[in-house]
Design a protein around this motif. Structure first.
Motif, PDB file in Angstrom:
ATOM      1  N   ASN A   1      -0.707  40.009   6.174  1.00  0.00           N
ATOM      2  CA  ASN A   1      -1.967  40.434   6.787  1.00  0.00           C
ATOM      3  C   ASN A   1      -2.986  40.790   5.715  1.00  0.00           C
ATOM      4  OD1 ASN A   1      -0.458  42.606   5.957  1.00  0.00           O
ATOM      5  ND2 ASN A   1      -0.915  43.875   7.701  1.00  0.00           N
ATOM      6  N   ILE A   2      -4.169  41.142   6.134  1.00  0.00           N
ATOM      7  CA  ILE A   2      -5.208  41.539   5.194  1.00  0.00           C
ATOM      8  C   ILE A   2      -4.867  42.921   4.637  1.00  0.00           C
ATOM      9  CG2 ILE A   2      -7.628  42.189   4.963  1.00  0.00           C
ATOM     10  CD1 ILE A   2      -8.262  40.057   7.061  1.00  0.00           C
ATOM     11  N   THR A   3      -4.890  43.018   3.309  1.00  0.00           N
ATOM     12  CA  THR A   3      -4.680  44.285   2.617  1.00  0.00           C
ATOM     13  C   THR A   3      -5.881  44.509   1.697  1.00  0.00           C
ATOM     14  OG1 THR A   3      -3.551  43.316   0.712  1.00  0.00           O
ATOM     15  CG2 THR A   3      -2.166  43.898   2.612  1.00  0.00           C
ATOM     16  N   ALA A   4      -5.907  45.647   1.044  1.00  0.00           N
ATOM     17  CA  ALA A   4      -7.000  45.921   0.107  1.00  0.00           C
ATOM     18  C   ALA A   4      -7.065  44.852  -0.974  1.00  0.00           C
ATOM     19  CB  ALA A   4      -6.823  47.300  -0.513  1.00  0.00           C
ATOM     20  N   LYS A   5      -5.912  44.339  -1.432  1.00  0.00           N
ATOM     21  CA  LYS A   5      -5.892  43.287  -2.454  1.00  0.00           C
ATOM     22  C   LYS A   5      -6.625  42.043  -1.967  1.00  0.00           C
ATOM     23  CE  LYS A   5      -2.903  40.252  -5.166  1.00  0.00           C
ATOM     24  NZ  LYS A   5      -3.829  39.131  -4.981  1.00  0.00           N
ATOM     25  N   THR A   6      -6.431  41.678  -0.714  1.00  0.00           N
ATOM     26  CA  THR A   6      -7.103  40.503  -0.159  1.00  0.00           C
ATOM     27  C   THR A   6      -8.616  40.648  -0.300  1.00  0.00           C
ATOM     28  OG1 THR A   6      -5.335  40.356   1.496  1.00  0.00           O
ATOM     29  CG2 THR A   6      -7.310  39.048   1.895  1.00  0.00           C
ATOM     30  N   LEU A   7      -9.130  41.787   0.104  1.00  0.00           N
ATOM     31  CA  LEU A   7     -10.577  42.013   0.057  1.00  0.00           C
ATOM     32  C   LEU A   7     -11.083  42.132  -1.377  1.00  0.00           C
ATOM     33  CD1 LEU A   7     -10.800  44.477   3.053  1.00  0.00           C
ATOM     34  CD2 LEU A   7     -11.252  42.016   3.051  1.00  0.00           C
ATOM     35  N   THR A   8     -10.328  42.787  -2.237  1.00  0.00           N
ATOM     36  CA  THR A   8     -10.727  42.916  -3.635  1.00  0.00           C
ATOM     37  C   THR A   8     -10.777  41.548  -4.314  1.00  0.00           C
ATOM     38  OG1 THR A   8      -9.790  45.132  -3.740  1.00  0.00           O
ATOM     39  CG2 THR A   8     -10.151  44.029  -5.830  1.00  0.00           C
ATOM     40  N   ASP A   9      -9.802  40.689  -4.017  1.00  0.00           N
ATOM     41  CA  ASP A   9      -9.813  39.335  -4.583  1.00  0.00           C
ATOM     42  C   ASP A   9     -11.083  38.582  -4.179  1.00  0.00           C
ATOM     43  OD1 ASP A   9      -7.337  39.758  -5.748  1.00  0.00           O
ATOM     44  OD2 ASP A   9      -6.230  38.519  -4.311  1.00  0.00           O
ATOM     45  N   ILE A  10     -11.467  38.692  -2.917  1.00  0.00           N
ATOM     46  CA  ILE A  10     -12.672  38.017  -2.429  1.00  0.00           C
ATOM     47  C   ILE A  10     -13.912  38.597  -3.104  1.00  0.00           C
ATOM     48  CG2 ILE A  10     -14.141  37.663  -0.390  1.00  0.00           C
ATOM     49  CD1 ILE A  10     -11.465  37.641   1.241  1.00  0.00           C
ATOM     50  N   GLU A  11     -13.985  39.921  -3.193  1.00  0.00           N
ATOM     51  CA  GLU A  11     -15.130  40.565  -3.842  1.00  0.00           C
ATOM     52  C   GLU A  11     -15.244  40.164  -5.310  1.00  0.00           C
ATOM     53  OE1 GLU A  11     -14.944  44.554  -1.023  1.00  0.00           O
ATOM     54  OE2 GLU A  11     -14.058  44.590  -3.024  1.00  0.00           O
ATOM     55  N   ASP A  12     -14.107  40.140  -6.003  1.00  0.00           N
ATOM     56  CA  ASP A  12     -14.119  39.750  -7.413  1.00  0.00           C
ATOM     57  C   ASP A  12     -14.599  38.311  -7.590  1.00  0.00           C
ATOM     58  OD1 ASP A  12     -13.193  42.274  -8.072  1.00  0.00           O
ATOM     59  OD2 ASP A  12     -11.134  41.617  -8.483  1.00  0.00           O
ATOM     60  N   ALA A  13     -14.139  37.410  -6.712  1.00  0.00           N
ATOM     61  CA  ALA A  13     -14.568  36.009  -6.790  1.00  0.00           C
ATOM     62  C   ALA A  13     -16.060  35.876  -6.500  1.00  0.00           C
ATOM     63  CB  ALA A  13     -13.755  35.160  -5.815  1.00  0.00           C
ATOM     64  N   ALA A  14     -16.549  36.603  -5.518  1.00  0.00           N
ATOM     65  CA  ALA A  14     -17.977  36.553  -5.183  1.00  0.00           C
ATOM     66  C   ALA A  14     -18.814  37.106  -6.329  1.00  0.00           C
ATOM     67  CB  ALA A  14     -18.249  37.331  -3.903  1.00  0.00           C
ATOM     68  N   ASN A  15     -18.382  38.206  -6.930  1.00  0.00           N
ATOM     69  CA  ASN A  15     -19.109  38.786  -8.055  1.00  0.00           C
ATOM     70  C   ASN A  15     -19.129  37.846  -9.252  1.00  0.00           C
ATOM     71  OD1 ASN A  15     -19.817  41.139  -6.707  1.00  0.00           O
ATOM     72  ND2 ASN A  15     -17.977  42.224  -7.371  1.00  0.00           N
ATOM     73  N   ALA A  16     -18.008  37.174  -9.508  1.00  0.00           N
ATOM     74  CA  ALA A  16     -17.953  36.217 -10.621  1.00  0.00           C
ATOM     75  C   ALA A  16     -18.887  35.043 -10.370  1.00  0.00           C
ATOM     76  CB  ALA A  16     -16.517  35.730 -10.824  1.00  0.00           C
ATOM     77  N   ALA A  17     -18.920  34.555  -9.122  1.00  0.00           N
ATOM     78  CA  ALA A  17     -19.816  33.447  -8.781  1.00  0.00           C
ATOM     79  C   ALA A  17     -21.282  33.864  -8.933  1.00  0.00           C
ATOM     80  CB  ALA A  17     -19.535  32.963  -7.360  1.00  0.00           C
ATOM     81  N   MET A  18     -21.612  35.072  -8.507  1.00  0.00           N
ATOM     82  CA  MET A  18     -22.989  35.555  -8.643  1.00  0.00           C
ATOM     83  C   MET A  18     -23.364  35.713 -10.110  1.00  0.00           C
ATOM     84  SD  MET A  18     -23.607  38.117  -5.368  1.00  0.00           S
ATOM     85  CE  MET A  18     -23.207  39.525  -6.288  1.00  0.00           C
ATOM     86  N   ALA A  19     -22.448  36.187 -10.921  1.00  0.00           N
ATOM     87  CA  ALA A  19     -22.719  36.346 -12.353  1.00  0.00           C
ATOM     88  C   ALA A  19     -22.968  34.995 -12.999  1.00  0.00           C
ATOM     89  CB  ALA A  19     -21.551  37.076 -13.032  1.00  0.00           C
ATOM     90  N   MET A  20     -22.185  33.998 -12.620  1.00  0.00           N
ATOM     91  CA  MET A  20     -22.375  32.647 -13.168  1.00  0.00           C
ATOM     92  C   MET A  20     -23.722  32.070 -12.740  1.00  0.00           C
ATOM     93  SD  MET A  20     -19.893  32.089 -15.157  1.00  0.00           S
ATOM     94  CE  MET A  20     -20.080  30.360 -15.502  1.00  0.00           C
ATOM     95  N   ALA A  21     -24.107  32.337 -11.506  1.00  0.00           N
ATOM     96  CA  ALA A  21     -25.403  31.841 -11.005  1.00  0.00           C
ATOM     97  C   ALA A  21     -26.540  32.479 -11.787  1.00  0.00           C
ATOM     98  CB  ALA A  21     -25.539  32.125  -9.519  1.00  0.00           C
ATOM     99  N   ILE A  22     -26.420  33.756 -12.088  1.00  0.00           N
ATOM    100  CA  ILE A  22     -27.472  34.448 -12.853  1.00  0.00           C
ATOM    101  C   ILE A  22     -27.531  33.895 -14.266  1.00  0.00           C
ATOM    102  CG2 ILE A  22     -28.101  36.672 -13.869  1.00  0.00           C
ATOM    103  CD1 ILE A  22     -27.012  37.940 -11.228  1.00  0.00           C
ATOM    104  N   ILE A  23     -26.361  33.701 -14.885  1.00  0.00           N
ATOM    105  CA  ILE A  23     -26.316  33.182 -16.251  1.00  0.00           C
ATOM    106  C   ILE A  23     -26.951  31.795 -16.337  1.00  0.00           C
ATOM    107  CG2 ILE A  23     -24.731  32.311 -18.036  1.00  0.00           C
ATOM    108  CD1 ILE A  23     -22.865  34.677 -17.255  1.00  0.00           C
ATOM    109  N   PHE A  24     -26.691  30.964 -15.348  1.00  0.00           N
ATOM    110  CA  PHE A  24     -27.183  29.591 -15.391  1.00  0.00           C
ATOM    111  C   PHE A  24     -28.472  29.389 -14.578  1.00  0.00           C
ATOM    112  CE2 PHE A  24     -22.702  29.172 -16.558  1.00  0.00           C
ATOM    113  CZ  PHE A  24     -22.865  28.540 -17.791  1.00  0.00           C
ATOM    114  N   GLY A  25     -29.140  30.492 -14.257  1.00  0.00           N
ATOM    115  CA  GLY A  25     -30.472  30.418 -13.664  1.00  0.00           C
ATOM    116  C   GLY A  25     -30.511  30.137 -12.186  1.00  0.00           C
ATOM    117  N   GLY A  26     -29.390  30.292 -11.491  1.00  0.00           N
ATOM    118  CA  GLY A  26     -29.390  30.015 -10.056  1.00  0.00           C
ATOM    119  C   GLY A  26     -29.642  31.249  -9.217  1.00  0.00           C
ATOM    120  N   GLY A  27     -29.743  32.411  -9.835  1.00  0.00           N
ATOM    121  CA  GLY A  27     -29.868  33.601  -9.007  1.00  0.00           C
ATOM    122  C   GLY A  27     -30.964  34.455  -9.486  1.00  0.00           C
TER     123      GLY A  27
END
Length: 120
Positions: free
Chosen positions: A94-120
């Motif tokens: 089932n969904i645990t805190a790890k599940t949500l943290t993994d999603i948050e970490d992936a979203a934050n990494a994607a946003m950071a990459m977008a900012i670095i490469f001018g997409g955000g």
């Protein structure tokens, strides 16, 4: 970063409890239910039948291998305490805190990459 796989309705009951019940690393679930669960590794919650899982009665385990309906587990994940796992207990991926943290970490990494490469 690796995100655990998921499946809907990945739930079963313990047919053979770990031995010893508070530290054993293998358990058997309902016949044929191994296919209901996602590819390993993933976290699952084990709790008494007929109750809702709570921090007082449930343990989160890491399933590291599935052989048909036999799970190899690592105990006491996500700051939970070992409990006596018995025949008839529920187990669910089932969904645990790890599940949500993994999603948050992936979203934050994607946003950071977008900012670095001018997409955000």
């Amino acid at each position: 970063m690796s995100i655990d796989a998921h499946k809907n309705f990945a739930v079963s009951t313990v047919q053979t409890a770990p031995s010893p019940a508070t530290s054993g690393t293998s358990l058997v679930i309902g016949t044929g239910d191994g296919t209901k669960f996602p590819a390993v590794p993933f976290n699952a919650t084990v709790w008494p039948s007929g109750e809702n899982p709570t921090s007082a009665n449930a343990e989160i385990v890491r399933v590291t291998n599935i052989a048909t309906d036999t799970f190899t587990i690592t105990r006491t994940q996500e700051s939970t305490s070992a409990r006596t796992i018995v025949v008839g207990d529920n187990i669910a991926a089932n969904i645990t805190a790890k599940t949500l943290t993994d999603i948050e970490d992936a979203a934050n990494a994607a946003m950071a990459m977008a900012i670095i490469f001018g997409g955000g």
